[in-house]
Design an enzyme around this catalytic site. Sequence first.
Site, PDB file in Angstrom:
ATOM      1  N   HIS A 316       0.857  -1.187   0.000  1.00 30.62           N
ATOM      2  CA  HIS A 316       0.000   0.000   0.000  1.00 30.62           C
ATOM      3  C   HIS A 316       0.888   1.230   0.000  1.00 30.62           C
ATOM      4  O   HIS A 316       1.936   1.229   0.636  1.00 30.62           O
ATOM      5  CB  HIS A 316      -0.905  -0.001   1.240  1.00 30.62           C
ATOM      6  CG  HIS A 316      -2.061   0.920   1.112  1.00 30.62           C
ATOM      7  ND1 HIS A 316      -1.961   2.269   1.371  1.00 30.62           N
ATOM      8  CD2 HIS A 316      -3.339   0.701   0.723  1.00 30.62           C
ATOM      9  CE1 HIS A 316      -3.137   2.830   1.159  1.00 30.62           C
ATOM     10  NE2 HIS A 316      -3.984   1.903   0.750  1.00 30.62           N
ATOM     11  N   ASP A 374      -7.951  -5.469   0.222  1.00 30.34           N
ATOM     12  CA  ASP A 374      -8.460  -6.331  -0.849  1.00 30.34           C
ATOM     13  C   ASP A 374      -8.080  -7.795  -0.689  1.00 30.34           C
ATOM     14  O   ASP A 374      -8.578  -8.644  -1.420  1.00 30.34           O
ATOM     15  CB  ASP A 374      -7.933  -5.844  -2.208  1.00 30.34           C
ATOM     16  CG  ASP A 374      -8.533  -4.512  -2.576  1.00 30.34           C
ATOM     17  OD1 ASP A 374      -9.731  -4.333  -2.331  1.00 30.34           O
ATOM     18  OD2 ASP A 374      -7.808  -3.646  -3.092  1.00 30.34           O
TER      19      ASP A 374
HETATM   20  N1  ACO Z   1       4.247  -7.620  -4.764  1.00 21.98           N
HETATM   21  C1  ACO Z   1       5.591  -7.584  -4.940  1.00 21.98           C
HETATM   22  N2  ACO Z   1       6.342  -6.474  -4.770  1.00 21.98           N
HETATM   23  C2  ACO Z   1       5.716  -5.355  -4.431  1.00 21.98           C
HETATM   24  C3  ACO Z   1       4.318  -5.304  -4.226  1.00 21.98           C
HETATM   25  C4  ACO Z   1       3.583  -6.496  -4.406  1.00 21.98           C
HETATM   26  N3  ACO Z   1       2.242  -6.504  -4.234  1.00 21.98           N
HETATM   27  N4  ACO Z   1       3.942  -4.047  -3.915  1.00 21.98           N
HETATM   28  C5  ACO Z   1       5.078  -3.318  -3.900  1.00 21.98           C
HETATM   29  N5  ACO Z   1       6.150  -4.102  -4.209  1.00 21.98           N
HETATM   30  C6  ACO Z   1       7.570  -3.706  -4.235  1.00 21.98           C
HETATM   31  C7  ACO Z   1       7.902  -2.901  -5.489  1.00 21.98           C
HETATM   32  O1  ACO Z   1       8.327  -3.734  -6.530  1.00 21.98           O
HETATM   33  C8  ACO Z   1       8.975  -1.987  -4.978  1.00 21.98           C
HETATM   34  O2  ACO Z   1      10.163  -2.752  -4.872  1.00 21.98           O
HETATM   35  P1  ACO Z   1      11.613  -2.031  -5.135  1.00 21.98           P
HETATM   36  O3  ACO Z   1      11.741  -1.006  -4.066  1.00 21.98           O
HETATM   37  O4  ACO Z   1      12.605  -3.144  -5.055  1.00 21.98           O
HETATM   38  O5  ACO Z   1      11.516  -1.439  -6.529  1.00 21.98           O
HETATM   39  C9  ACO Z   1       8.540  -1.673  -3.542  1.00 21.98           C
HETATM   40  O6  ACO Z   1       7.752  -2.810  -3.134  1.00 21.98           O
HETATM   41  C10 ACO Z   1       7.681  -0.403  -3.429  1.00 21.98           C
HETATM   42  O7  ACO Z   1       6.585  -0.516  -4.325  1.00 21.98           O
HETATM   43  P2  ACO Z   1       5.983   0.671  -5.179  1.00 21.98           P
HETATM   44  O8  ACO Z   1       5.314   0.132  -6.369  1.00 21.98           O
HETATM   45  O9  ACO Z   1       7.035   1.729  -5.363  1.00 21.98           O
HETATM   46  O10 ACO Z   1       4.919   1.236  -4.146  1.00 21.98           O
HETATM   47  P3  ACO Z   1       3.660   2.126  -4.478  1.00 21.98           P
HETATM   48  O11 ACO Z   1       3.334   2.850  -3.227  1.00 21.98           O
HETATM   49  O12 ACO Z   1       3.883   2.954  -5.712  1.00 21.98           O
HETATM   50  O13 ACO Z   1       2.526   1.053  -4.842  1.00 21.98           O
HETATM   51  C11 ACO Z   1       0.699  -0.431  -4.665  1.00 21.98           C
HETATM   52  C12 ACO Z   1       1.524   0.662  -3.966  1.00 21.98           C
HETATM   53  C13 ACO Z   1       0.244   0.049  -6.051  1.00 21.98           C
HETATM   54  C14 ACO Z   1      -0.546  -0.715  -3.831  1.00 21.98           C
HETATM   55  C15 ACO Z   1       1.569  -1.706  -4.789  1.00 21.98           C
HETATM   56  O14 ACO Z   1       1.930  -2.165  -3.507  1.00 21.98           O
HETATM   57  C16 ACO Z   1       0.854  -2.834  -5.568  1.00 21.98           C
HETATM   58  O15 ACO Z   1       0.904  -2.840  -6.798  1.00 21.98           O
HETATM   59  N6  ACO Z   1       0.170  -3.782  -4.849  1.00 21.98           N
HETATM   60  C17 ACO Z   1      -0.576  -4.828  -5.519  1.00 21.98           C
HETATM   61  C18 ACO Z   1      -1.936  -4.306  -5.977  1.00 21.98           C
HETATM   62  C19 ACO Z   1      -2.880  -4.070  -4.828  1.00 21.98           C
HETATM   63  O16 ACO Z   1      -3.057  -4.890  -3.952  1.00 21.98           O
HETATM   64  N7  ACO Z   1      -3.537  -2.901  -4.863  1.00 21.98           N
HETATM   65  C20 ACO Z   1      -4.547  -2.521  -3.868  1.00 21.98           C
HETATM   66  C21 ACO Z   1      -4.069  -1.351  -3.065  1.00 21.98           C
HETATM   67  S1  ACO Z   1      -5.181  -0.987  -1.775  1.00 21.98           S
HETATM   68  C22 ACO Z   1      -6.480  -0.235  -2.546  1.00 21.98           C
HETATM   69  O17 ACO Z   1      -6.368   0.445  -3.513  1.00 21.98           O
HETATM   70  C23 ACO Z   1      -7.731  -0.446  -1.951  1.00 21.98           C
END
Ligand code: ACO
Length: 440
Positions: A316, A374
């Site tokens: 998140h 979720d």
């Molecule tokens: N699985 C694997 N790796 C992940 C995940 C994941 N679900 N989420 C983040 N990471 C990693 C990224 O690859 C990144 O790694 P790095 O630092 O080595 O490059 C690090 O964690 C930070 O991730 P970002 O994408 O920069 O974080 P951001 O805040 O932009 O994204 C998000 C947040 C979009 C929710 C992300 O965690 C994600 O895509 N999760 C999966 C989708 C999801 O569950 N979305 C629902 C969110 S809650 C809602 O909207 C109700």
Amino acid sequence: MTTKAETKTPRETVTLIDNSNGRTLELPLLPGTVGPKVMDIRPLYNDLGIFTYDPGYTSTGSCKSAITYIDGDNGILLHRGYPIEELAEHSDFLEVAYLILKGELPTAVQKTKFVGDITRHSMLNEQINFFFRGFRRDAHPMAVMCGVVGAMAAFYHDSTNIHDPHQRMIAGYRLIAKMPTVVSWAYKYSLGQPFMYPRNALSYSENFLHLMFATPCEEYKVNPVLARAMDRILILHADHEQNASTSTVRLAGSSGANPFACISAGIASLWGPAHGGANEAVLQMLTEIGTKARIPEYIGRAKDKNDPFRLMGFGHRVYKHYDPRAKIMQRTCHEVLDELGMKDDPLLDLALELEHIALNDDYFIERKLFPNVDFYSGIIFQAMGIPTQMFTSLFALARTVGWIAQWHEMLTDPDQKIGRPRQLYVGEPMRHYVPLDRRG
Ligand code: ACO
């Protein structure tokens, strides 16, 4: 440019120094009631001729708001100051809706009036019936919702004047009241079943289950455990400060667009798998993983930077701690599965194991990736008999309250202006038109 924070009385400021020309600018630090301070950069372009650059708004506060507060490091979520755990335990969805919209919990008289007002706005204009019939039967419900909710502006002209507070309120009530009817009709249409009409004697959540699962052929008895679980799920999704869909609603509304168009824009933004679409994606992912033995393979894929796969329902932007909504959702999931005699549901078993493995893996620990709201909701929806394609529509139904409250707050904020970000231009500087026969 260097930045140093200075503490001055009576107000704190940050001084920016532009090292390229030595010019300085003192910017006020604005305190909220809780949470980090915010640097007021409004004079920045005027005084230094500089914009900020923050794709994804990771360090940008886009507005001030008194609705919802999140402390992502400690897993705290407050609506109008009340912890989500207390609201989910003791309140009901319409009471939370009142709180989010109006700022205070209602008195008994206010609650009765509000519930009555919402209940009596739940029917759709009968003409909308024909609008639905224009869609393909296999249309994604979120596509249907974008269309139908946007089209409501054509059916409810008398609540599109955003400058009239009464019309604003009625538009909000209409959207909150009619959303269960819209979602359920999208579902009924996909099944080829007749549309059901709302029942005023039922609570908001009971009525929604009735709209979804009743048919005209026989009496449908709402299961109180499922109705309570649905109510709690709606509470958990009601608002979440300036997320992508809420910011979309605010940005659309900042130009003076009507509320139905703004909420339709919010629905479009919510649809994406990085946002509300994640609940659908979690179920697809769990189904694809299939057995516990394959979890390590998928954990490996989630960690592999060359693989676009991400663990859906994990991570998140704001929570760097367990999402407090996910904890309540997990409990609700157990309650629903117990009620339905599905205690040993293989999907829940798989989800719990996946969570356990991820929470003990260095990759997820270092990046503070925890289950979000979720992760468990889809398992509950599926157990209730709601198809995967419908999941994000239920999120939209619940979030409508938050969108309306945030839209209204924006319109009544004296600082409100049309949302108009600037950019770092990296294209061609000016050049002159070359006639076709002299190109190449
Ligand atoms: N699985 C694997 N790796 C992940 C995940 C994941 N679900 N989420 C983040 N990471 C990693 C990224 O690859 C990144 O790694 P790095 O630092 O080595 O490059 C690090 O964690 C930070 O991730 P970002 O994408 O920069 O974080 P951001 O805040 O932009 O994204 C998000 C947040 C979009 C929710 C992300 O965690 C994600 O895509 N999760 C999966 C989708 C999801 O569950 N979305 C629902 C969110 S809650 C809602 O909207 C109700």
